[in-house]
Write a protein that holds these residues in place. Structure first.
Motif, short mmCIF file in Angstrom:
data_model
loop_
_atom_site.label_atom_id
_atom_site.label_comp_id
_atom_site.label_asym_id
_atom_site.label_seq_id
_atom_site.Cartn_x
_atom_site.Cartn_y
_atom_site.Cartn_z
N ASN A 13 -6.31 8.04 0.07
CA ASN A 13 -6.64 6.65 -0.26
C ASN A 13 -5.03 5.74 -0.15
O ASN A 13 -5.21 4.84 0.53
CB ASN A 13 -7.20 6.36 -1.62
CG ASN A 13 -8.82 6.43 -1.11
OD1 ASN A 13 -9.41 5.79 -0.51
ND2 ASN A 13 -9.13 7.80 -1.43
N CYS A 14 -3.99 6.36 -0.89
CA CYS A 14 -2.86 5.71 -1.03
C CYS A 14 -2.30 5.79 0.30
O CYS A 14 -1.50 4.63 0.64
CB CYS A 14 -1.87 6.19 -2.07
SG CYS A 14 -2.52 6.24 -3.63
N ARG A 15 -2.52 6.66 1.33
CA ARG A 15 -1.48 6.52 2.40
C ARG A 15 -1.80 5.42 3.41
O ARG A 15 -1.20 5.12 4.31
CB ARG A 15 -1.52 8.03 3.15
CG ARG A 15 -2.93 8.17 3.66
CD ARG A 15 -2.83 9.74 4.29
NE ARG A 15 -4.29 9.97 4.77
CZ ARG A 15 -4.35 10.29 6.10
NH1 ARG A 15 -3.46 10.17 7.10
NH2 ARG A 15 -5.34 10.76 6.69
N PHE A 16 -3.35 4.78 3.05
CA PHE A 16 -3.67 3.75 4.04
C PHE A 16 -3.41 2.33 3.46
O PHE A 16 -3.86 1.33 3.67
CB PHE A 16 -5.03 3.98 4.37
CG PHE A 16 -5.28 4.90 5.44
CD1 PHE A 16 -4.77 4.83 6.74
CD2 PHE A 16 -5.97 6.19 5.10
CE1 PHE A 16 -4.62 6.02 7.64
CE2 PHE A 16 -6.10 7.09 6.13
CZ PHE A 16 -5.60 6.94 7.19
N CYS A 17 -3.00 2.25 2.03
CA CYS A 17 -2.73 1.32 1.30
C CYS A 17 -1.43 0.78 1.08
O CYS A 17 -0.37 1.57 1.06
CB CYS A 17 -3.44 1.67 0.06
SG CYS A 17 -3.61 0.17 -1.12
N PHE A 18 -1.08 -0.58 0.66
CA PHE A 18 0.18 -0.95 0.49
C PHE A 18 0.22 -1.93 -0.77
O PHE A 18 1.08 -2.65 -0.87
CB PHE A 18 0.68 -1.86 1.64
CG PHE A 18 1.99 -1.42 2.18
CD1 PHE A 18 2.79 -0.14 1.64
CD2 PHE A 18 2.87 -2.20 3.05
CE1 PHE A 18 3.97 0.29 2.03
CE2 PHE A 18 3.87 -1.71 3.51
CZ PHE A 18 4.63 -0.60 3.07
N MET A 19 -0.94 -1.86 -1.44
CA MET A 19 -1.18 -2.96 -2.31
C MET A 19 -0.26 -3.06 -3.66
O MET A 19 -0.36 -3.83 -4.54
CB MET A 19 -2.78 -3.06 -2.64
CG MET A 19 -3.57 -3.20 -1.75
SD MET A 19 -3.14 -4.87 -0.69
CE MET A 19 -3.86 -6.08 -1.90
N CYS A 20 0.27 -1.92 -3.76
CA CYS A 20 1.14 -1.83 -5.15
C CYS A 20 2.41 -1.67 -4.87
O CYS A 20 3.41 -1.73 -5.64
CB CYS A 20 0.79 -0.61 -5.98
SG CYS A 20 0.81 1.00 -5.05
N ARG A 21 2.86 -1.71 -3.58
CA ARG A 21 4.20 -1.76 -3.05
C ARG A 21 5.24 -2.69 -3.80
O ARG A 21 6.31 -2.36 -4.17
CB ARG A 21 4.27 -2.22 -1.67
CG ARG A 21 5.63 -2.28 -0.71
CD ARG A 21 5.23 -2.74 0.30
NE ARG A 21 6.42 -3.04 1.22
CZ ARG A 21 6.66 -4.01 2.19
NH1 ARG A 21 5.60 -4.66 2.29
NH2 ARG A 21 7.73 -4.16 2.86
N GLN A 73 -1.46 -1.40 -11.27
CA GLN A 73 -1.82 -2.28 -10.22
C GLN A 73 -2.90 -2.04 -9.42
O GLN A 73 -3.60 -2.84 -8.89
CB GLN A 73 -0.27 -2.45 -9.37
CG GLN A 73 -0.71 -3.48 -8.26
CD GLN A 73 -0.54 -5.01 -8.75
OE1 GLN A 73 -0.14 -5.27 -9.91
NE2 GLN A 73 -1.07 -5.88 -8.16
N CYS A 74 -3.24 -0.86 -9.34
CA CYS A 74 -4.41 -0.45 -8.39
C CYS A 74 -5.68 -0.83 -8.71
O CYS A 74 -6.41 -0.30 -9.71
CB CYS A 74 -4.33 1.26 -8.23
SG CYS A 74 -5.62 1.69 -7.10
N CYS A 75 -6.32 -1.75 -8.14
CA CYS A 75 -7.48 -2.27 -8.38
C CYS A 75 -8.78 -1.43 -8.02
O CYS A 75 -9.72 -1.39 -8.52
CB CYS A 75 -7.89 -3.60 -7.41
SG CYS A 75 -6.77 -4.82 -7.45
N ASP A 79 -4.64 7.00 -9.32
CA ASP A 79 -3.27 7.18 -10.11
C ASP A 79 -2.24 8.19 -9.30
O ASP A 79 -2.66 9.19 -9.12
CB ASP A 79 -3.80 7.55 -11.34
CG ASP A 79 -2.47 8.15 -12.20
OD1 ASP A 79 -1.13 7.79 -11.81
OD2 ASP A 79 -2.85 8.50 -13.33
N PRO A 80 -1.21 7.55 -8.57
CA PRO A 80 -0.43 8.41 -7.76
C PRO A 80 0.39 9.36 -8.62
O PRO A 80 1.08 10.28 -8.16
CB PRO A 80 0.45 7.61 -6.94
CG PRO A 80 -0.17 6.25 -7.22
CD PRO A 80 -0.69 6.27 -8.58
N LEU A 81 0.55 9.36 -10.02
CA LEU A 81 1.29 10.25 -10.69
C LEU A 81 1.02 11.66 -10.67
O LEU A 81 1.95 12.48 -10.45
CB LEU A 81 1.51 9.58 -12.10
CG LEU A 81 2.80 8.35 -12.38
CD1 LEU A 81 2.52 7.37 -11.57
CD2 LEU A 81 2.74 8.32 -13.73
#
Ligand code: SF4
Ligand code: SF4
Length: 362
Positions: A13-21, A73-75, A79-81
């Motif tokens: 999911n994160c790899r297609f998203c930029f919303m927390c950059r 920030q992730c709506c 959680d990328p941690l």
């Protein structure tokens, strides 16, 4: 083999998203597209599809401050941690972690801690009169080495409140830095287990963790990794609020205008934003910074300062500008490594919360 199904879902999911950059404190100061959750997810997704995991990728994985701003920030609730920590575990296991990480791990193994031995006469004098055992254990953690004045002030505050408490003569390393550096590796778990055994041997009922790093690892990793503590763990600000509300401590409000930097472990991982604020408002006039509370921008605190002080210095300088724009003359911190990081930047006077409170007791 290193990544869970949950990691893989997050990565995809994160790899297609930029919303927390825009909230990544590392990306803010490097300007690099590699420094955000999406970039790391893209790299690890390549590895998961058969590409080799290279030293360059591992370097990027260690450039994350693990501050959790992206998670907050992730709506969509990702959680990328966890996948970042698993990527660290993989880098170490495959021998591609940066040399400075291996050097730091060697130092921790050799000395039992990432920090130098504490040699502070003022602190030693304060600790000398304390009992060996008590129902309350003040755990100094990295405060003793990184910001001894906060440790001295913490001890004096508890004495002033009439608390009977102990501080371990040979306090073990809490293991927070190892958990950040290695992820959930068995070597890190063994360190936590050994520390839990030593702390439990004190036989205390309440552990008051002065450093948010210790509070976080006690409340999260110790439980999750099967190294439970036989005592209730409280953060220092929360414990002081209890003392203040019970009348054991009183503060005078001098009207001094200050601002406050939320440490990410306290604000985001432990969701504790109000206790320090209640205390600060009892002593002075609090002016909030741009993005504060759970949305605070990291000033470079935590483990990253041990191996990438260049990044910490840049993050601290950036955050100091936010502090200056409040019009306050002083910035209060409730975290030893935040205090050290912000003091590397020019600007406001940086004061540990414990020192600020002690100055305002009456
Ligand atoms: S954490 Fe959320 S906002 Fe950030 S990249 Fe992943 S999915 Fe997007
Ligand atoms: S945890 Fe912090 S430093 Fe790491 S990618 Fe997320 S926002 Fe950036």
């Amino acid at each position: 083999m290193y990544y869970t199904d949950s990691d893989k879902r997050t990565i995809d999911n994160c790899r297609f998203c930029f919303m927390c950059r825009h909230v990544c404190p590392v990306g803010m100061v490097t300007g690099s597209e590699a420094n955000n959750a999406r970039a790391r997810a893209e790299l690890i997704s390549l590895v998961n599809r058969g590409f080799p995991y290279t030293a360059d990728m591992a370097e990027v994985v260690y450039e994350c401050a693990l501050c959790g701003a992206c998670t907050t920030q992730c709506c969509t609730g990702f959680d990328p941690l966890p996948f970042t920590k698993h990527a660290r575990m993989a880098a170490l296991s495959e021998g591609i972690a940066p040399a400075y990480i291996n050097e730091l791990l060697d130092r921790i193994e050799e000395n039992g801690s990432a920090y130098p031995a504490v040699d502070n006469p003022e602190l030693a004098e304060e600790l000398a009169s304390l009992p060996e055992k008590a129902d309350v254990l003040l755990f100094l953690g990295n405060a003793a080495a990184v910001c001894p004045e906060s440790a001295v002030a913490a001890v004096r505050l508890l004495k002033k409140a009439g608390v009977t408490f102990a501080v371990m003569k040979e306090e073990p390393d809490c293991g927070m830095d190892l958990a950040d550096l290695m992820g959930p590796a068995e070597e890190a778990r063994q360190v936590l287990l050994a520390a839990a055994e030593k702390i439990n041997a004190v036989g205390t009922k309440t552990i008051v963790a002065l450093s948010p790093d210790s509070a976080k690892v006690f409340l999260r990793e110790y439980r999750e990794w099967g190294a439970p503590l036989n005592a209730e763990v409280k953060t220092f600000p929360a414990f002081i609020v209890e003392l203040w509300k019970s009348g054991a401590l009183n503060f005078k409000n001098t009207g001094e205008t200050v601002t406050y930097q939320d440490p990410f472990r306290l604000a985001r991982e432990l969701h504790e934003t109000e206790a320090p604020r209640e205390l600060i408002r009892a002593c002075g006039n609090l002016k909030e910074m741009y993005r504060h509370g759970e949305e605070a921008i990291s000033c470079g605190e935590g483990t990253i300062g041990l191996y990438r002080p260049d990044l910490t210095a840049k993050m601290a300088a950036r955050r100091m500008k936010d502090a200056i724009s409040t019009g306050a003359m002083t910035i209060i911190t409730a975290c030893p490594t935040s205090c050290a990081a912000l003091r590397s930047a020019e600007g406001l006077t940086v004061k540990p919360l414990e020192v600020f409170l002690l100055e305002h007791t009456c």
